[in-house]
Design a protein around this motif. Sequence first.
Motif, PDB file in Angstrom:
ATOM      1  N   GLY A 123      44.889  48.188  25.431  1.00 42.83           N
ATOM      2  CA  GLY A 123      45.743  47.064  25.806  1.00 42.83           C
ATOM      3  C   GLY A 123      44.957  46.004  26.559  1.00 42.83           C
ATOM      4  O   GLY A 123      43.778  45.770  26.266  1.00 42.83           O
ATOM      5  N   TYR A 124      45.626  45.411  27.507  1.00 48.38           N
ATOM      6  CA  TYR A 124      45.044  44.304  28.264  1.00 48.38           C
ATOM      7  C   TYR A 124      45.356  44.488  29.741  1.00 48.38           C
ATOM      8  O   TYR A 124      46.282  45.205  30.110  1.00 48.38           O
ATOM      9  N   SER A 125      44.582  43.800  30.578  1.00 50.92           N
ATOM     10  CA  SER A 125      44.842  43.829  32.015  1.00 50.92           C
ATOM     11  C   SER A 125      44.671  42.419  32.576  1.00 50.92           C
ATOM     12  O   SER A 125      44.013  41.572  31.978  1.00 50.92           O
ATOM     13  N   TRP A 126      45.266  42.225  33.746  1.00 54.18           N
ATOM     14  CA  TRP A 126      45.201  40.914  34.398  1.00 54.18           C
ATOM     15  C   TRP A 126      43.949  40.750  35.244  1.00 54.18           C
ATOM     16  O   TRP A 126      43.578  39.643  35.599  1.00 54.18           O
ATOM     17  N   TRP A 127      43.292  41.856  35.593  1.00 51.36           N
ATOM     18  CA  TRP A 127      42.039  41.823  36.335  1.00 51.36           C
ATOM     19  C   TRP A 127      41.308  43.130  36.086  1.00 51.36           C
ATOM     20  O   TRP A 127      41.857  44.063  35.520  1.00 51.36           O
ATOM     21  N   THR A 128      40.072  43.165  36.548  1.00 53.39           N
ATOM     22  CA  THR A 128      39.275  44.378  36.391  1.00 53.39           C
ATOM     23  C   THR A 128      38.944  44.940  37.774  1.00 53.39           C
ATOM     24  O   THR A 128      38.929  44.210  38.767  1.00 53.39           O
ATOM     25  N   MET A 129      38.690  46.247  37.789  1.00 58.26           N
ATOM     26  CA  MET A 129      38.348  46.931  39.037  1.00 58.26           C
ATOM     27  C   MET A 129      37.332  48.010  38.728  1.00 58.26           C
ATOM     28  O   MET A 129      37.248  48.483  37.589  1.00 58.26           O
ATOM     29  N   PRO A 130      36.578  48.424  39.727  1.00 61.59           N
ATOM     30  CA  PRO A 130      35.618  49.517  39.509  1.00 61.59           C
ATOM     31  C   PRO A 130      36.338  50.813  39.150  1.00 61.59           C
ATOM     32  O   PRO A 130      37.518  50.990  39.478  1.00 61.59           O
ATOM     33  N   PRO A 131      35.655  51.743  38.505  1.00 66.71           N
ATOM     34  CA  PRO A 131      36.271  53.037  38.167  1.00 66.71           C
ATOM     35  C   PRO A 131      36.843  53.725  39.409  1.00 66.71           C
ATOM     36  O   PRO A 131      36.228  53.709  40.478  1.00 66.71           O
ATOM     37  N   GLY A 132      38.028  54.289  39.251  1.00 62.05           N
ATOM     38  CA  GLY A 132      38.673  55.015  40.334  1.00 62.05           C
ATOM     39  C   GLY A 132      39.461  54.159  41.305  1.00 62.05           C
ATOM     40  O   GLY A 132      40.198  54.678  42.143  1.00 62.05           O
ATOM     41  N   VAL A 133      39.311  52.843  41.226  1.00 60.10           N
ATOM     42  CA  VAL A 133      40.043  51.937  42.113  1.00 60.10           C
ATOM     43  C   VAL A 133      41.329  51.523  41.416  1.00 60.10           C
ATOM     44  O   VAL A 133      41.347  51.258  40.221  1.00 60.10           O
ATOM     45  N   ARG A 134      42.404  51.504  42.167  1.00 61.38           N
ATOM     46  CA  ARG A 134      43.715  51.125  41.629  1.00 61.38           C
ATOM     47  C   ARG A 134      44.159  49.817  42.279  1.00 61.38           C
ATOM     48  O   ARG A 134      43.697  49.457  43.355  1.00 61.38           O
ATOM     49  N   SER A 135      45.079  49.125  41.657  1.00 56.90           N
ATOM     50  CA  SER A 135      45.539  47.834  42.180  1.00 56.90           C
ATOM     51  C   SER A 135      46.073  47.941  43.602  1.00 56.90           C
ATOM     52  O   SER A 135      45.891  47.036  44.404  1.00 56.90           O
ATOM     53  N   PHE A 136      46.739  49.067  43.919  1.00 61.79           N
ATOM     54  CA  PHE A 136      47.340  49.192  45.245  1.00 61.79           C
ATOM     55  C   PHE A 136      46.328  49.511  46.350  1.00 61.79           C
ATOM     56  O   PHE A 136      46.655  49.413  47.522  1.00 61.79           O
ATOM     57  N   ASN A 137      45.078  49.874  45.984  1.00 60.23           N
ATOM     58  CA  ASN A 137      44.082  50.111  47.028  1.00 60.23           C
ATOM     59  C   ASN A 137      42.819  49.272  46.836  1.00 60.23           C
ATOM     60  O   ASN A 137      41.851  49.438  47.573  1.00 60.23           O
TER      61      ASN A 137
END
Length: 161
Positions: A16-30
Amino acid sequence: GLDITAVQAPFVKDNGYSWWTMPPGVRSFNAKEYTGFEESAAKVLDVWKNNDFDLVLGHSQGAILIAALLALERVPYHPKRGYIMNGVSFPNPYSEQIDALTSDTSQSVLFILGRKDKITPNSSGEQLREGLAKAGFQVSSCYHDGGHGFPADDDEMALKT
């Protein structure tokens, strides 16, 4: 009639798609930051500015994006019928802005949270709900028995979505 405008997130992720990217293991809430947030915000705000929406609905990262835009006071206008945030979590990089936010509107925000959500902890969405309530928004919640998705009529249907 009902007109629906959907904006596709710009970053490809898995199937799918995402609105931003983050490092592995990181979630939007943290997360400490949302890489690509400005690109996504610009895309959504361009559509928002050029339409007269009665309601703005976001799911998961899309709902977090709406919350962050509210916190940053960047929404061009509040839709007549308010906001629906489904499967939302607290926009962690913008916690100071949420805490400082005040609103002179009684704009409504409906939070839809799945009791079996294993993607986003309900406590994170509830933290956002309380922050927006403190800021002056009229908040309400709807809990459903499903997971990280929209409510379904029955468990069989929930498995299909």
